[in-house]
Design a protein around this motif. Structure first.
Motif: not given
Length: 83
Positions: A8, A10, A13-14, A17, A66-68, A70-71
């Motif tokens: 993962n 994510v 990446i977060l 950011q 944009d993680v949200e 993507h999820l």
């Protein structure tokens, strides 16, 4: 280590950011082989300027990702497969 060895991305990446320098270093390490491959493409040596440009673009992409969204898309795909 390579990004394919991580389940993962994510959290990385977060953290990128949030301008976490350790996460940025990890991201560059994870994608280092691919960046070097592309910076060498068609040549016998790695072009240092191209390598740097690719690293900058990778960080920029991670910061803009944009993680949200993507999820949310991933969860929709999983929901569609169950039906």
């Amino acid at each position: 280590m390579h990004y394919s060895e991580i389940d993962n991305l994510v959290p990385v990446i977060l953290a990128v950011q949030e301008d976490d320098n350790n996460a940025i270093t990890l991201l560059l390490e994870l994608f280092g082989r691919d960046i070097d491959y592309e910076a060498r493409y068609g040549h016998r040596h790695i072009d240092p300027d191209l390598r740097q440009e690719l690293q900058i673009k990778l960080i920029y992409i991670a910061k803009c990702f944009d993680v949200e969204k993507h999820l949310a898309m991933s969860s929709k795909k999983i929901g569609q497969k169950k039906t």
